[in-house]
Design a protein around this motif. Sequence first.
Motif: not given
Length: 469
Positions: A55-68, A210-212
């Motif tokens: 598969g193909i993954s996206r480079a994401v960091d939920a912790s950084l998303d939340r902090m921003y 947010l809940r995914t």
Amino acid sequence: MSLASALNSARSGLSYTSRWAQTTSTNISNANTLGYARRAPQLATSTMGDPVITGISRAVDASLDRMYRVEAGRTGRQDALAQVLSVHTDVLGDTESTDSMLARLTDFRNSLGLLSLTPADSASQRAAVTDAQDLALALNRANEGLVQARRVAQSGVQQDVAAVNKSLAQIAELNRRIGQEQPGSDLQLSLQDQMTQALDDLAPVIDFTLRTTQSGEVELFTSGGAPLLEGNAPARLSYDAATRSLMAGDVEITPGVDGVRGLSEGTLAGKLGFLTSEAPAMQHQLDEVARALIDGFQSVEQANGGTVGLFTDAGGALGATYAPGLAGRIAVNDAVLPEEGGALWRIRDGMAAAVPGTAGDATIVNQMAAMLDAPMSFDAAAGLGETGTLSSYMSTLIASQQTARSEAETARDTFSAGAEAVQSRRMGFMGVNVDDELQQLLQIEQSYAANSQVLRVVSQMLDTLLESF
């Protein structure tokens, strides 16, 4: 290794290299696309030991998303508060302004001092009356500045509510489309990029948790826990200007209300906070200045047999209670205004005087001046102290309200710097570094060449075997 195994390994290698090249080229072409997260192939090994892309993954960091998003919400609240406060404080002026109510009070006090020396001089009487009018008008302007700030905040709340409803509808639609796509597909990844951007756009307006779900859909809640979006059903926000209450569906989410699972950050919370907290407090403080003026001169008038003093509540006497907005209604008594049928000499003889008194009698003028210099009582609930002279109270009021704006601007700049720092780290993690991607293209080229060489060698070996028969 058998020829068949070598052939399969080379074929798998070319397949992997092809998908890797596709992913890398996609990264490069979207290096400047807002919300795009870097793609990377997920590699596994087959039972035969061959490389397989799972598969193909996206480079994401939920912790950084939340902090921003937390920092963006904090910045939004303070920025909204600073902007509406600036509408008022720009009109209010500061303690050094030459046209503030403090400066006008000083001018009026000086005019009374001159009038006490020449109470029969009509020019001195006119100067004192004019300075009294200017003082009342300065209070009227300060009040109008606060009224205008309220209008700006009120309009901003309506705009923010509409923007949130639009964003929630967009996110709900993205949820629906993401749920329909194959997990890890190019289209689902693209939709998830759009989701990231939509959430980033929403964060400065309202704070949320947010809940995914496992399928990649999101559910949103206020920081207090009230639902904003569950599944594909957004809760529509509505605002009642009369009660200053904010609802998400049938659940109240008004910021700062005890027992309400509401908002706490974002531009919407900042504007609502101003309307429900800062604006009423500032109105009370301004009204206390107007009340002290009206009440003080009314006391002087009553001590001399009159009723309504030099300053009035829209032309009338000040009652035991008064409606908010007194600073906008304060006016000079028509009894001293020749243009309104009054007479200038009444500032010397009293508002209720039917005929001019003794030309050189400055008793009432001296009483008015003494009243302005003496300590007065103020409502402690206004938050600026219970006693003090009118000029000291005005100075404290101006400094306090200007400080509120300054503190909001400082907090905004601090949170903005924090948001930028987090965003820089976030982009370093999820963003595309073109130099790195170009280096990967070189590796892809080498891998492709190696696997192609294996195919050629296997093909030649097979041809040799076939020729031997």
